[in-house]
Design an enzyme around this catalytic site. Structure first.
Site, short mmCIF file in Angstrom:
data_model
loop_
_atom_site.label_atom_id
_atom_site.label_comp_id
_atom_site.label_asym_id
_atom_site.label_seq_id
_atom_site.Cartn_x
_atom_site.Cartn_y
_atom_site.Cartn_z
N HIS A 27 0.62 -1.25 -0.15
CA HIS A 27 -0.03 -0.16 -0.03
C HIS A 27 0.75 1.24 0.14
O HIS A 27 2.03 1.20 0.21
CB HIS A 27 -0.87 0.16 1.21
CG HIS A 27 -1.68 -1.17 1.57
ND1 HIS A 27 -2.98 -0.90 1.37
CD2 HIS A 27 -1.59 -2.24 2.23
CE1 HIS A 27 -3.75 -2.08 1.56
NE2 HIS A 27 -2.88 -3.00 2.14
N GLU A 109 2.27 -1.07 4.10
CA GLU A 109 2.36 0.46 4.11
C GLU A 109 3.64 0.89 3.70
O GLU A 109 4.34 1.16 4.80
CB GLU A 109 1.36 1.23 4.77
CG GLU A 109 0.08 0.79 5.12
CD GLU A 109 -0.95 1.24 4.25
OE1 GLU A 109 -0.80 2.05 3.47
OE2 GLU A 109 -2.45 0.76 4.73
N HIS A 148 -2.46 -2.71 -3.44
CA HIS A 148 -3.91 -2.65 -3.11
C HIS A 148 -4.65 -2.59 -4.44
O HIS A 148 -5.73 -3.11 -4.40
CB HIS A 148 -3.81 -1.51 -1.95
CG HIS A 148 -5.22 -1.49 -1.48
ND1 HIS A 148 -5.52 -0.53 -0.55
CD2 HIS A 148 -6.16 -2.29 -1.12
CE1 HIS A 148 -6.71 -1.00 0.09
NE2 HIS A 148 -7.13 -1.98 -0.30
N ASP A 158 -3.50 2.84 -4.72
CA ASP A 158 -2.27 2.73 -4.25
C ASP A 158 -1.46 1.19 -4.26
O ASP A 158 -2.48 0.47 -4.59
CB ASP A 158 -2.21 2.98 -2.76
CG ASP A 158 -3.10 2.01 -1.90
OD1 ASP A 158 -4.27 1.88 -2.17
OD2 ASP A 158 -2.44 1.37 -1.04
ZN LIG Z 1 -4.20 0.71 0.40
#
Ligand SMILES: [Zn+2]
Length: 182
Positions: A27, A109, A148, A158
């Site tokens: 992400h 992330e 993602h 993303d």
């Molecule tokens: Zn995401």
């Protein structure tokens, strides 16, 4: 995850019985969008993001979300949820026809946006993290890595075109081939 700063997010629950991580979801995140640093990702994942600080925070502060790991711009890694548990990062999603990717994935992330190049330190940290994950969970591999946007197309963008997949995969394959660091 050894070496990662630890912040506990309440936004998790148990994976379904018998299910182990078999997919890594990449992400991009920045709070507010396009700004880096600050405590805001910690605050979002611990349900303490102050709505009054930024209009975007007011939109997202009531969301109950988390990720297993976050890689900041300088490559620093924070863990929010145990890899044994289910973090709430993917939302409505599907991988090769299988729904609910949170059940069987690890969420990573990268602090960033869809359009601004991610930092070299982030690619290096990501490669180390993925190599450690692959060593711990036999069903994970450098090939079982998606964005993602791949598992929630039309809904999520993303990590965006700024994420250099060939670069990431090259570093990951090299890190997975290297002997584990003691
Ligand atoms: Zn995401």
């Amino acid at each position: 995850m050894r070496g990662a700063r630890q912040i506990a997010s309440p936004n998790h629950d148990a994976r379904p019985a018998g299910v182990e991580p078999e997919l890594i979801v990449i992400h991009g995140i920045s709070l507010p969008p396009g700004e880096y640093g600050g405590p805001w990702i910690d605050r979002l994942f611990t349900n303490t993001l102050p709505a009054h600080v930024h209009p975007y925070f007011a939109e997202v502060c009531s969301m109950r979300v988390s990720s297993h790991l976050v890689v900041e711009r300088d490559g620093a890694v924070t863990q929010y949820v145990s890899l044994r548990d289910r973090a709430w990062h993917a939302g409505r999603s599907s991988y090769q026809g299988r729904e609910a990717c949170n059940d069987f994935s690890v969420g990573v992330e990268l602090e960033g946006t869809d359009t601004e190049p991610y930092e070299a330190a982030q690619y290096d940290a990501l490669a180390r993290v993925v190599a450690a994950l692959c060593a711990a969970y036999p069903r994970l591999s450098a090939q079982r890595l998606v964005g993602h946007s791949d598992i929630a197309p039309g809904r999520k963008t993303d990590p965006g075109p700024a994420f250099d997949w060939p670069r990431a995969r090259g570093l990951i394959v090299a890190a997975c081939a290297a002997p584990p660091r003691r």
